[in-house]
Design a protein around this motif. Structure first.
Motif, PDB file in Angstrom:
ATOM      1  N   CYS A 169       0.086 -20.387 -19.432  1.00 36.05           N
ATOM      2  CA  CYS A 169      -1.354 -20.363 -19.712  1.00 36.05           C
ATOM      3  C   CYS A 169      -2.124 -21.500 -19.043  1.00 36.05           C
ATOM      4  CB  CYS A 169      -1.604 -20.381 -21.219  1.00 36.05           C
ATOM      5  SG  CYS A 169      -1.245 -21.951 -22.024  1.00 36.05           S
ATOM      6  N   LEU A 170      -1.438 -22.401 -18.340  1.00 35.21           N
ATOM      7  CA  LEU A 170      -2.120 -23.533 -17.716  1.00 35.21           C
ATOM      8  C   LEU A 170      -2.022 -23.455 -16.200  1.00 35.21           C
ATOM      9  CD1 LEU A 170      -0.954 -26.578 -19.903  1.00 35.21           C
ATOM     10  CD2 LEU A 170      -3.007 -25.175 -20.172  1.00 35.21           C
ATOM     11  N   THR A 171      -3.009 -24.031 -15.540  1.00 31.57           N
ATOM     12  CA  THR A 171      -2.951 -24.185 -14.084  1.00 31.57           C
ATOM     13  C   THR A 171      -2.060 -25.392 -13.762  1.00 31.57           C
ATOM     14  OG1 THR A 171      -4.867 -25.666 -13.995  1.00 31.57           O
ATOM     15  CG2 THR A 171      -5.304 -23.292 -13.910  1.00 31.57           C
ATOM     16  N   ASP A 172      -1.790 -25.566 -12.474  1.00 31.52           N
ATOM     17  CA  ASP A 172      -0.950 -26.703 -12.076  1.00 31.52           C
ATOM     18  C   ASP A 172      -1.596 -28.036 -12.454  1.00 31.52           C
ATOM     19  OD1 ASP A 172       0.936 -25.016 -11.067  1.00 31.52           O
ATOM     20  OD2 ASP A 172       0.237 -25.147  -8.977  1.00 31.52           O
ATOM     21  N   ALA A 173      -2.910 -28.143 -12.260  1.00 28.29           N
ATOM     22  CA  ALA A 173      -3.601 -29.394 -12.585  1.00 28.29           C
ATOM     23  C   ALA A 173      -3.577 -29.647 -14.095  1.00 28.29           C
ATOM     24  CB  ALA A 173      -5.041 -29.345 -12.082  1.00 28.29           C
TER      25      ALA A 173
END
Length: 316
Positions: A169-173
């Motif tokens: 559910c999260l982006t790399d950043a």
């Protein structure tokens, strides 16, 4: 007697009025200042208690007594009488004052450490069965679970546990920001700081400063970890990551130093604040802290002055 009176007054002022004053100061933009304030107040109260016991057991005038007598001469005539009346009680009081609190603190600390060690051992056993080491990061363990979670486990060889649901559910950043937050807890020994506060609260539950410290410190530790992560990555990534995880874990209980806690709104507001407003808030917090630090010496002066005046009236 003058030094003892001043130390007692300073210690009582910080122990009773300290938590009320510190709770009114907004440390959200300066969590490290807040941590220093609470830990400094705790150390000052404990130091005052130890110095009082040392002064009671000191043969003759304790250090600083002669200088204090120069300010409050009227106590000089009464002090020998007080010492004579109480000479037989001083050493028993000192021994009890040292042995009882020390024993209570040791008992609570040993029990706390035992429970924490057993809990970490059981957790590690489960992690070894259910988790897998992440090849992309040292001290990172992943769990195959759909709910997005991240938390750190303190102790020797501390590590961070994350779920596959968090990665999805999260982006790399955002992922990097969350890991930076959890690693900030480990590098800053936040679990140990909170544990020490909890031990004092259990051992001396009758001291208002100690009972209020764990909740206040938990909030400040989260804010400090947020600030460290925001500085090493970027505030926006951590802000959006916290909101995303909160949306997926709504209704789930918050753990100790968990990624999502009851102070999430305050943490998000701080991350979203402009740098200029954070700088102004830090200056305000520092100024309020300086004012709070004046509580102890002010209480000492008032107490010594009151006793001096009372002695003067009795002598007259």
């Amino acid at each position: 007697m003058i030094v003892i009176t001043a130390l007692l007054a300073a210690g009582f002022a910080l122990a009773i009025a300290g938590p009320r004053v510190l709770a009114r100061i907004d440390f959200s933009a300066a969590p490290r200042i807040g941590m220093a304030a609470w830990l400094g107040a705790i150390a000052a109260v404990m130091g005052s208690a130890v110095l009082v016991l040392i002064a009671l057991a000191w043969q003759g005038d304790p250090p600083g007594e002669r200088a204090a007598k120069a300010v409050a001469r009227s106590l000089a005539a009464l002090e020998p009488l007080v010492i004579t009346w109480t000479a037989g009680l001083i050493m028993p009081v000192v021994l009890i004052g040292m042995i009882v609190p020390t024993g209570q603190l040791a008992r609570i600390a040993i029990g706390h450490r035992g429970r924490e060690t057993a809990l970490r051992r059981r957790h590690s056993e489960l992690i070894e069965i259910l988790g897998r080491a992440d090849p992309a990061g040292a001290r990172l363990v992943r769990l195959d679970h759909p709910i997005p979670l991240a938390y750190s486990v303190a102790g020797r060889g501390g590590y961070v546990v994350v779920t596959d649901g968090l990665a999805r559910c999260l982006t790399d950043a955002q992922w990097r920001a969350v890991l930076a937050h959890e690693n900030a807890h480990l590098r800053g020994f936040h679990h140990h700081i909170l544990g020490a506060c909890q031990i004092l609260a259990r051992a001396f539950g009758w001291v208002p400063l100690f009972t209020a410290a764990p909740a206040a410190m938990a909030t400040l530790l989260e804010l400090a970890a947020d600030r460290t992560a925001a500085n090493s990555t970027d505030p926006q990534s951590l802000y959006t990551a916290l909101r995303t995880v909160a949306a997926h874990t709504a209704g789930a209980p918050a753990g100790r130093l968990g990624l999502i806690d009851a102070d999430l709104a305050t943490r998000l507001e701080c991350l979203a604040a402009a740098p200029e407003s954070r700088s102004a808030a830090r200056c305000t917090a520092a100024a309020m802290l300086v004012a709070t630090l004046s509580l102890a010496p002010l209480a000492a002066v008032v107490a010594v002055g009151s006793i001096t005046g009372l002695v003067g009236l009795i002598a007259a």
